[in-house]
Design a protein around this motif. Sequence first.
Motif: not given
Length: 417
Positions: A33-35, A48-49, A51-55, A201-202
């Motif tokens: 979707r970001v694409a 952002y994505l 960072r979310s995956e890393s956390l 993100l879930e």
Amino acid sequence: MIARTSLAVLTVGFGLALAGESRVGAEPVTQQRVAGLESSEQQAWLAYLKRSESLAKQDADALAAEVTAAGIAQAKRAPSGGDFKLSAKLGDPWFASPEAAELVGVVLSYQTPSGGWSKHTGYSHGPREPGMQWTSQNEPGSSAHYLATFDNRSTTEQLNFLAGVWQATGRQECADAFVKGLHYVLAAQYPNGGWPQVYPLEGDYHDSITFNDDAMTHVLELLHGVASSEPSYAFVTEADRQAAAAALERGFNCVRAMQINVEGQRTAWCAQHDALTLQPVAARAMEPATLASVESARLLKFLMGVPAPSPELQEVIEGGLAWLDRVQVTDVVKTKRDGKTVYVKDPASTDVYWARFYRLENSEPVFPGRDGVLYATFEEMAANNRLGYDFYSTIPGSIVKNGQKKWRKMLAKQAPR
């Protein structure tokens, strides 16, 4: 390209389906979707994505390490409990009490490595045990659910609790955990200024920018307190205070962008907005893509308390107040039928209510059933569904009357003479 939304106003471009027709559902934030965004925006969203995956990995790895160290086959499930909601306001003597001191250890034990808190956790059972999940919302071994969230006051309320205890006692561990949580809040903010319901993100509707249960409003309230250097947050560094102020401003811009415009008039907000398009979206059966009166009223209450509001923010407030005034319902009475609360049409009624949900394009009340159908009247919905939900509310009344009076007095005092 994904449909773009100006950061000036959101204009409704679709109708609300009734009687079982399809509705606009929530979509997760994904790389695909970001694409579809403008190339100038993609970098921030991809970061952002990442960072979310890393956390999320950090949270999972920490739990896996605890499970291994404890020598158990899989993680233990956290005990379930009610919402974490403070009865004391910041500055209250209760924060120096033995009860609060004991609760600190429990709250700190349930802060995730990423910095947030889950919901419906049984704090009365004591501190979290090694190898125990931070959330009670999923079975051990399954995908994390509501691992850290802003739903049901979660994270923001725990942070306020820690700030209150620090103010009353000076306990450094409370300040340290607050700062970690504040950094979590800042990291969770989308590039466009909104916040998801769950972070990391879930997926599904949990990625939507969420006003339901006042989630985003509570985040804005917290940041406003930090940015305003309120006494409870005096330990926050100047750099973090400035970061909170910048995040708050981006949040205000996002709120303004999501306010739904119908035929040139600002109205209110949906309980959920798509994270990328900012369009209103549905979540669960009882959370349709509609104008949400109660969440909108509570957001307006907060906005009216912001000192020296900009002309743009005043425009947002005026539009919301005018909408609440237009959609009052004065022809129903609240009564009981077979032990259930029902609302009966009565043209002679002097009671004033607001429907919980209104159609996007014409602000007519709608009533979502547990069967997933949106009904045009309460009677139709009640005839086909189990009740037990407040389909009308008086909550906006105090905002329209008392809140508005206080706000206009504040504006008058601040007006140049």
